[in-house]
Each structure stands twice: as structure tokens, then as C-alpha cells.
Design a protein around this motif. Sequence first.
Motif, PDB file in Angstrom:
ATOM      1  N   LYS A 285       0.861  -1.187   0.000  1.00 55.22           N
ATOM      2  CA  LYS A 285       0.000   0.000   0.000  1.00 55.22           C
ATOM      3  C   LYS A 285       0.888   1.225   0.000  1.00 55.22           C
ATOM      4  O   LYS A 285       2.060   1.174   0.404  1.00 55.22           O
ATOM      5  CB  LYS A 285      -0.936  -0.010   1.208  1.00 55.22           C
ATOM      6  CG  LYS A 285      -0.217   0.010   2.542  1.00 55.22           C
ATOM      7  CD  LYS A 285      -1.200  -0.102   3.688  1.00 55.22           C
ATOM      8  CE  LYS A 285      -0.467  -0.161   5.021  1.00 55.22           C
ATOM      9  NZ  LYS A 285      -1.384  -0.320   6.155  1.00 55.22           N
TER      10      LYS A 285
ATOM     11  N   PRO B 239      -4.325   6.806  -0.638  1.00 48.60           N
ATOM     12  CA  PRO B 239      -5.166   5.634  -0.343  1.00 48.60           C
ATOM     13  C   PRO B 239      -5.291   4.654  -1.511  1.00 48.60           C
ATOM     14  O   PRO B 239      -6.333   4.539  -2.133  1.00 48.60           O
ATOM     15  CB  PRO B 239      -6.518   6.262   0.012  1.00 48.60           C
ATOM     16  CG  PRO B 239      -6.563   7.510  -0.814  1.00 48.60           C
ATOM     17  CD  PRO B 239      -5.141   8.006  -0.862  1.00 48.60           C
ATOM     18  N   PHE B 240      -4.185   3.965  -1.825  1.00 50.84           N
ATOM     19  CA  PHE B 240      -4.266   2.889  -2.806  1.00 50.84           C
ATOM     20  C   PHE B 240      -3.325   1.768  -2.409  1.00 50.84           C
ATOM     21  O   PHE B 240      -2.413   1.945  -1.619  1.00 50.84           O
ATOM     22  CB  PHE B 240      -4.027   3.376  -4.234  1.00 50.84           C
ATOM     23  CG  PHE B 240      -2.617   3.771  -4.574  1.00 50.84           C
ATOM     24  CD1 PHE B 240      -1.698   2.822  -5.022  1.00 50.84           C
ATOM     25  CD2 PHE B 240      -2.213   5.090  -4.501  1.00 50.84           C
ATOM     26  CE1 PHE B 240      -0.401   3.180  -5.370  1.00 50.84           C
ATOM     27  CE2 PHE B 240      -0.922   5.462  -4.857  1.00 50.84           C
ATOM     28  CZ  PHE B 240      -0.015   4.504  -5.287  1.00 50.84           C
TER      29      PHE B 240
ATOM     30  N   GLU C  28      -5.171  -0.398  -7.110  1.00 54.23           N
ATOM     31  CA  GLU C  28      -6.596  -0.122  -6.951  1.00 54.23           C
ATOM     32  C   GLU C  28      -6.789   0.894  -5.837  1.00 54.23           C
ATOM     33  O   GLU C  28      -6.003   0.970  -4.894  1.00 54.23           O
ATOM     34  CB  GLU C  28      -7.364  -1.405  -6.612  1.00 54.23           C
ATOM     35  CG  GLU C  28      -6.989  -1.997  -5.260  1.00 54.23           C
ATOM     36  CD  GLU C  28      -7.693  -3.303  -4.946  1.00 54.23           C
ATOM     37  OE1 GLU C  28      -8.357  -3.865  -5.827  1.00 54.23           O
ATOM     38  OE2 GLU C  28      -7.573  -3.760  -3.794  1.00 54.23           O
ATOM     39  N   ASN C  29      -7.846   1.701  -6.001  1.00 53.44           N
ATOM     40  CA  ASN C  29      -8.315   2.555  -4.917  1.00 53.44           C
ATOM     41  C   ASN C  29      -9.831   2.361  -4.841  1.00 53.44           C
ATOM     42  O   ASN C  29     -10.368   1.456  -5.478  1.00 53.44           O
ATOM     43  CB  ASN C  29      -7.899   4.017  -5.117  1.00 53.44           C
ATOM     44  CG  ASN C  29      -8.479   4.645  -6.364  1.00 53.44           C
ATOM     45  OD1 ASN C  29      -9.522   4.234  -6.875  1.00 53.44           O
ATOM     46  ND2 ASN C  29      -7.796   5.654  -6.886  1.00 53.44           N
ATOM     47  N   ALA C  30     -10.504   3.178  -4.094  1.00 51.74           N
ATOM     48  CA  ALA C  30     -11.956   2.991  -3.914  1.00 51.74           C
ATOM     49  C   ALA C  30     -12.743   3.198  -5.203  1.00 51.74           C
ATOM     50  O   ALA C  30     -13.849   2.675  -5.339  1.00 51.74           O
ATOM     51  CB  ALA C  30     -12.466   3.938  -2.832  1.00 51.74           C
ATOM     52  N   GLN C  31     -12.195   3.924  -6.186  1.00 56.80           N
ATOM     53  CA  GLN C  31     -12.923   4.246  -7.407  1.00 56.80           C
ATOM     54  C   GLN C  31     -12.545   3.414  -8.631  1.00 56.80           C
ATOM     55  O   GLN C  31     -13.367   3.175  -9.504  1.00 56.80           O
ATOM     56  CB  GLN C  31     -12.721   5.731  -7.787  1.00 56.80           C
ATOM     57  CG  GLN C  31     -13.356   6.721  -6.847  1.00 56.80           C
ATOM     58  CD  GLN C  31     -12.527   6.959  -5.600  1.00 56.80           C
ATOM     59  OE1 GLN C  31     -11.308   6.933  -5.651  1.00 56.80           O
ATOM     60  NE2 GLN C  31     -13.189   7.162  -4.471  1.00 56.80           N
ATOM     61  N   THR C  32     -11.270   2.993  -8.743  1.00 60.27           N
ATOM     62  CA  THR C  32     -10.814   2.422 -10.003  1.00 60.27           C
ATOM     63  C   THR C  32      -9.589   1.541  -9.825  1.00 60.27           C
ATOM     64  O   THR C  32      -9.023   1.459  -8.739  1.00 60.27           O
ATOM     65  CB  THR C  32     -10.518   3.557 -11.013  1.00 60.27           C
ATOM     66  OG1 THR C  32     -10.315   3.007 -12.308  1.00 60.27           O
ATOM     67  CG2 THR C  32      -9.313   4.379 -10.609  1.00 60.27           C
ATOM     68  N   THR C  33      -9.170   0.908 -10.923  1.00 59.83           N
ATOM     69  CA  THR C  33      -7.907   0.172 -10.967  1.00 59.83           C
ATOM     70  C   THR C  33      -7.024   0.828 -12.022  1.00 59.83           C
ATOM     71  O   THR C  33      -7.519   1.434 -12.974  1.00 59.83           O
ATOM     72  CB  THR C  33      -8.123  -1.314 -11.317  1.00 59.83           C
ATOM     73  OG1 THR C  33      -8.720  -1.411 -12.604  1.00 59.83           O
ATOM     74  CG2 THR C  33      -8.991  -2.002 -10.271  1.00 59.83           C
TER      75      THR C  33
ATOM     76  N   SER D 271      -8.141  -6.384  -6.750  1.00 64.45           N
ATOM     77  CA  SER D 271      -9.206  -6.579  -7.744  1.00 64.45           C
ATOM     78  C   SER D 271      -8.852  -6.113  -9.159  1.00 64.45           C
ATOM     79  O   SER D 271      -9.709  -6.110 -10.021  1.00 64.45           O
ATOM     80  CB  SER D 271     -10.475  -5.853  -7.275  1.00 64.45           C
ATOM     81  OG  SER D 271     -10.247  -4.457  -7.214  1.00 64.45           O
TER      82      SER D 271
END
Length: 122
Positions: free
Chosen positions: A28, A33-34, A73-78, A98
Motif C-alpha cells: 500500500k 489511499p491505494f 486499486e483505490n476505492a474508485q478504479t484500478t 481486484s
Amino acid sequence: MEIENQAAHAIVQPPMRKAKFAIGQVVKHRVYPFRGVIFDVDPVFANTEDWLASIPEEVRPRRDQPFYHLLAENAQTTYVAYVSEQNLLPDDTGKPVSHPQVPQFFKELKRGHYVSRDRALH
């Protein structure tokens, strides 16, 4: 005399450091935040000068360290990320990444570490 001249013109390379993280390891980012899985490592900075200059000087990483290619990856995309060693920490959640390209590089996740898929080199 010729050997002395060759030594005087030798290019001085920075010492190579051993990479702290391994291919297949889930990591990480220290600040942002990824998270992601490492799929390649450069022993020192090997991206473009424009990429490096785009990072604010106060947080710009040093060149003389390993840089890691991540399936991130983060909360929105890869996406694919290029991150300096100083900005990574181990991700001990044990959760899979993911990113849709994970199966192209890795077979499975075992004890928090992805097992590399055998691939032919070009």
C-alpha cells in the motif's frame, strides 16, 4: 597508462540497493489511499523526466532507490502505478487485489502473496 585513462573516464554508477519488496507482494502507498500487487521492479528510477517533474518537489522521491510497477486499486478504479520504495508499506490485510490484469501475471494468492504465472519472455 591506457588503463589509467580508462579508469579516469569510467562512468560512476550509484550503488545498487536490494529491493525491499518482491514481485507478487501486496503493498500500500504510505500517503495516498491505494494498494496493489507488484509485477515488476526497476533497481533505480527508470521513468520519464516529465513524470518525475510532475511530482511536487517537497514530496518528489529520490532516484537512487527501487521503483515498483503495481497493478493498483483505490476505492474508485484500478490502474497501473509506478511507486518509489520510500512510499510503500506492506499490505497485511490478506485481501486480493481486484485489478483485472492480476490473472495475466499471477496464478493465485497464497498467504498474502501472489504466485507468479509462468510466462514466456520476448
